[in-house]
Design a protein around this motif. Sequence first.
Motif, short mmCIF file in Angstrom:
data_model
loop_
_atom_site.label_atom_id
_atom_site.label_comp_id
_atom_site.label_asym_id
_atom_site.label_seq_id
_atom_site.Cartn_x
_atom_site.Cartn_y
_atom_site.Cartn_z
N TYR A 191 0.37 -0.69 0.17
CA TYR A 191 -0.13 0.22 -0.07
C TYR A 191 1.14 1.09 -0.45
CZ TYR A 191 -4.77 2.37 1.18
OH TYR A 191 -5.68 3.37 1.39
N LYS A 193 0.61 4.97 0.40
CA LYS A 193 -0.29 6.06 1.03
C LYS A 193 0.13 7.74 0.44
CE LYS A 193 -3.67 7.66 2.81
NZ LYS A 193 -4.95 8.28 2.31
N VAL A 225 -1.48 -1.14 -4.33
CA VAL A 225 -3.02 -0.36 -3.50
C VAL A 225 -2.24 0.70 -3.81
CG1 VAL A 225 -4.39 0.90 -2.84
CG2 VAL A 225 -4.26 -1.98 -3.04
N ASP A 227 -2.65 5.52 -3.71
CA ASP A 227 -3.98 5.80 -2.64
C ASP A 227 -3.50 7.37 -2.64
OD1 ASP A 227 -5.92 6.59 -1.60
OD2 ASP A 227 -6.01 5.39 -0.26
N TRP A 252 -4.99 1.86 -8.57
CA TRP A 252 -4.81 4.50 -8.43
C TRP A 252 -5.50 4.55 -8.20
CZ3 TRP A 252 1.13 6.39 -8.76
CH2 TRP A 252 1.20 4.55 -9.64
N LEU A 253 -6.15 5.05 -6.79
CA LEU A 253 -6.40 5.74 -6.03
C LEU A 253 -6.83 7.13 -5.89
CD1 LEU A 253 -8.02 3.91 -3.01
CD2 LEU A 253 -8.67 3.55 -5.74
N ASN A 254 -7.30 8.44 -6.34
CA ASN A 254 -7.24 9.58 -6.06
C ASN A 254 -5.87 9.89 -6.16
OD1 ASN A 254 -9.86 9.50 -4.84
ND2 ASN A 254 -9.03 8.10 -3.10
N ALA A 320 -14.40 1.81 -5.37
CA ALA A 320 -13.26 2.12 -5.00
C ALA A 320 -12.76 2.38 -3.18
CB ALA A 320 -13.19 3.61 -5.42
N TYR A 323 -10.66 -0.19 -0.96
CA TYR A 323 -9.27 -0.32 -0.70
C TYR A 323 -9.16 0.97 0.36
CZ TYR A 323 -9.36 -2.81 -4.95
OH TYR A 323 -10.04 -4.08 -6.13
N THR A 324 -9.33 0.16 1.99
CA THR A 324 -8.55 1.44 2.79
C THR A 324 -7.55 0.39 3.86
OG1 THR A 324 -10.22 -0.01 4.29
CG2 THR A 324 -11.23 1.83 3.06
#
Length: 350
Positions: A191, A193, A225, A227, A252-254, A320, A323-324
């Motif tokens: 992950y 972040k 992931v 984020d 891919w988030l945000n 989405a 995916y935390t």
Amino acid sequence: MKKTLISVIAFCLAATIARASKPECIAVKAGDAMSFLDAIEQANKRNAAPDAERLFIIVPSGRYDLGERVLTTLTANNVAIIGCGMDNTIIINKPDISEESISKTATLRVRGTGTYIQDLTIQNALDYYHAGAAGRAVTLHDKGTQTICKNVRLLSYQDTYYSDNEDQLSYFETSEIHGTVDFICGAGDVYFKSCTIVTERRTANGSGRNVIAAPRTSHTKWGYVFDGCTVWNRVSDFHYARGWHTSPRCVWLNTKLMSPERLRPERFDPQGMRTAFSYFKEYRTTDAEGNIISPQSNVITITCKDESNTTETILTKDEAKRYTVKNVFPKWRPDKIARRLQKQAARLVR
């Protein structure tokens, strides 16, 4: 007399608790590469047991030049390597170009569980642009698990970070990773972040195309992931990811793209390396001003030899949400561990 005795007992008890709570430390001599290597060796001996107490290695500001040395290996468990800032503490090696390899060049190789790295740069300075067709040079070769990197910069070109454990769990926060081709690659659930991803020039003149991630997810559920990360681009076009082999997964988030025009229209490489069946997804990519630039739909066909797989790469909002950090690591909370260890480290490096 009685009050005095009570005061003395209370003082001794407090002192005992303070000594017990103070973590074990190894202090490296500033700028002394041999001292750093000796600290790693000490840690390997002292923290060989899986349940060893947390051991801190404090690395002051300085450049720790390992020369052509490769595969400096941390086998210890529950070790924290703490620098004095990404711009101040630099651990670097420079393998000969004849040695280029994903498995032979690493600046630092981790084999233990619970490694924590903070506030430093790891650089592999192999002469990439004169290394021929490949130029694979790893900074962090992680064969361990439950590794956390906080405020860590990884500098190389191809295969910069390699997660080499099929069951791996790892976490990066507010870190920075540079590279050109497959420079975040490997297995496990990792992950990223709020990290900064920097795509360097694919070739010396800037021609060619970059690929950021090349996962080979097999035993784990989530894969890579990203984020809330920011992508900076150095000239060459790029794809988010391509599949290495097995069941690659990458989301891919945000994401903020500082040069959105350099992202190839497919967004993910349509040519799989050893598999066509890749789970590649994206949600709410923005440009530098925060404007959403993810399309409503992005259907691509990934091919590999005689196989092909047509897939939608855009996640819905509900998809989405899964995916935390908590969902990806339900039994291990690296974000909480990082906060706690960062506070401990701050007291040690004062």
